[in-house]
Design a protein around this motif. Structure first.
Motif, PDB file in Angstrom:
ATOM      1  N   VAL A  11       0.750  -1.273   0.053  1.00 50.08           N
ATOM      2  CA  VAL A  11      -0.067   0.053   0.044  1.00 50.08           C
ATOM      3  C   VAL A  11       0.861   1.233   0.035  1.00 50.08           C
ATOM      4  N   GLY A  17       7.332   2.159  -1.329  1.00 50.10           N
ATOM      5  CA  GLY A  17       6.404   1.048  -1.863  1.00 50.10           C
ATOM      6  C   GLY A  17       6.699   0.556  -3.142  1.00 50.10           C
ATOM      7  N   HIS A  41       1.692  11.945  -8.713  1.00 50.83           N
ATOM      8  CA  HIS A  41       1.050  12.605  -7.982  1.00 50.83           C
ATOM      9  C   HIS A  41       1.628  13.558  -7.020  1.00 50.83           C
ATOM     10  N   ILE A  52      18.855  14.496  -2.865  1.00 51.35           N
ATOM     11  CA  ILE A  52      20.347  14.382  -2.604  1.00 51.35           C
ATOM     12  C   ILE A  52      20.577  12.910  -2.288  1.00 51.35           C
ATOM     13  N   TYR A 318       7.183  15.660   5.424  1.00 54.22           N
ATOM     14  CA  TYR A 318       8.185  14.729   6.082  1.00 54.22           C
ATOM     15  C   TYR A 318       7.152  13.978   7.080  1.00 54.22           C
ATOM     16  N   PHE A 343      10.248   8.056   7.567  1.00 48.74           N
ATOM     17  CA  PHE A 343      11.566   8.058   6.886  1.00 48.74           C
ATOM     18  C   PHE A 343      12.253   9.549   7.202  1.00 48.74           C
TER      19      PHE A 343
END
Ligand SMILES: Cc1cc2nc3c(=O)[nH]c(=O)nc-3n(C[C@H](O)[C@H](O)[C@H](O)COP(=O)(O)OP(=O)(O)OC[C@H]3O[C@@H](n4cnc5c(N)ncnc54)[C@H](O)[C@@H]3O)c2cc1C
Length: 387
Positions: A11, A17, A41, A52, A318, A343
């Protein structure tokens, strides 16, 4: 197996993913990749032209994972026959005797990453258009560069499809029923699979609520700022100017980072590595300018070749954990649900290796990397978690 049964459902078709699905398909798993929005999107964390890539890190475990990641990026370039990486080097600046700068330096030296340490005279000669802050040290990670992000996402998704993988975009997952098989309901269909991987970025806690788990994640809206060069080309592609990071010090809460002018001619991308808390579905109602003020002050002081008002401001999200390390683990209650999340604004470069370990967890294989820094259990006593 009926038509809507899969070995694995993933998902979220962001970078994590998409790479998980790619590795699963390489392992001959019948894999479905679900995405709530029509692709491509720009509502999550993986859109835009550039990211980076670097080996310079404060922790050795990230530097080691990047060795694998660089090889896997290059493999994808070959498979998709497209350039995804441009080497520029990365200039790391920070208070010379500060713990953050010291950590970067230590990791690079211990891992034998090709680097240069610059004294102030060398710095001034090499970067005449940057004013070094007094007391700062500087080093260059020579392996670093730019990843072409949008192009990378397209490449990994198209190789996944070529391997027989199925992408269904415009299908939002609205319910998850854990079990064997796990049942996933979307806005238009019901699917079953032996295992499920959740890589839903800023939305992951919304999905995890169907499984009784909440992680202590903070979603932040980031202003992605582009600054005009007074003389076009000063910090651009032709000038061989590197990417840079100024590690936090002198009281700043977050790092500042930049990439040479690339996506918009004559504009350099420079951003603050922190933003204001938001809900991913309400982000447009919010516009904090605090980070832009910090960036303007920094650029006026250190980058005299840039105008200190941004010419373009875009936005991105984020999903930040309390320690800024990722979550790469199995669900604590349901072993056939795997989670890749949190992440913390630095996950793109790891996409290929994150996908590889999430695939390994999903197949019940021994992960290729030590995942102890990424376990869910570390949040056990955090007030915002419910494990
Ligand atoms: C401004 C900015 C700069 C960055 N710079 C760097 C950098 O220089 N280097 C670096 O390494 N990293 C960088 N990052 C971080 C990196 O881009 C992210 O860590 C990474 O893109 C996270 O990917 P993801 O797949 O976890 O999330 P996402 O890209 O958000 O993907 C999650 C997907 O899940 C989908 N989804 C969510 N809920 C559902 C549902 N219910 N049903 C179906 N689909 C769903 C979403 O629509 C989304 O497409 C940066 C991030 C930002 C925002």
């Amino acid at each position: 197996m009926s038509a809507s049964d899969y070995d694995c459902i993933v998902v979220g078709a962001g970078i994590q993913g998409s790479f998980t699905a790619y590795h699963l398909a390489k392992n001959n798993e019948k894999t479905l990749l679900l995405e709530q929005f029509l692709l491509p999107h720009s509502r999550g964390s993986s859109h835009g032209q550039t990211r980076i890539i670097r080996k310079a890190y404060e922790q050795d475990f990230y530097t080691h994972m990047m060795d694998d990641s660089y090889e896997l990026w290059s493999q994808l370039e070959t498979e998709a026959n497209v350039q995804l990486y441009r080497r520029t080097g990365l200039l790391v600046m920070g208070k010379e005797d500060g713990p953050d700068f010291e950590s970067f330096k230590g990791t690079l030296l211990r891992s034998g990453v090709p680097n240069e340490i610059l004294d102030p005279a060398q710095f001034a000669q090499r970067f005449p258009d940057v004013r070094q802050i007094e007391g700062d040290g500087a080093l260059v990670d020579k392996t670093a560069g730019i990843l072409y992000a949008d192009r990378a996402l397209r490449a990994v998704q198209s190789v996944f499809q070529r391997l027989g993988g199925v992408i269904r975009d415009g299908e939002k997952v609205v319910d998850i029923r854990p079990g064997f098989p796990v049942t996933v309901t979307t806005s238009s269909a019901v699917y079953r699979a032996r295992s499920l991987v959740l890589t839903a970025g800023p939305w992951v806690n919304k999905l995890l609520s169907h499984t009784g788990l909440q992680l202590p994640l903070q979603v932040e809206k980031i202003n992605v700022c582009y600054w005009r060069e007074k003389v076009p080309g000063t910090y651009g592609v032709g000038s061989e100017f590197p990417c840079f990071i100024r590690v936090k010090s002198h009281g700043a809460a977050h790092d500042i980072y930049g990439l040479p002018s690339n996506e918009y001619p004559g504009l350099m991308k420079v951003c603050y590595h922190g933003g204001s808390e938001t809900d991913p579905d309400e982000r447009d109602q919010q516009s904090s300018q605090e980070d832009i003020k910090i960036l303007s002050r920094f650029l006026a002081r250190c980058f005299p070749g840039l105008l200190s008002t941004p010419a373009v401001v875009e936005s991105c999200l984020y999903t930040v954990t309390p320690d800024s390390h990722f979550v790469l683990d199995r669900h604590p209650t349901y072993g056939n649900i795997v989670i890749g999340a949190g992440f913390s604004g630095h996950g793109f470069k790891f996409g290929p290796v994150v996908g590889k370990v999430l695939c390994e967890l999903s197949l019940g294989k021994m992960p290729s990397h030590d995942l102890s820094p990424f376990r869910i259990q570390r949040f056990q006593s955090h007030p915002k978690s419910s494990l």
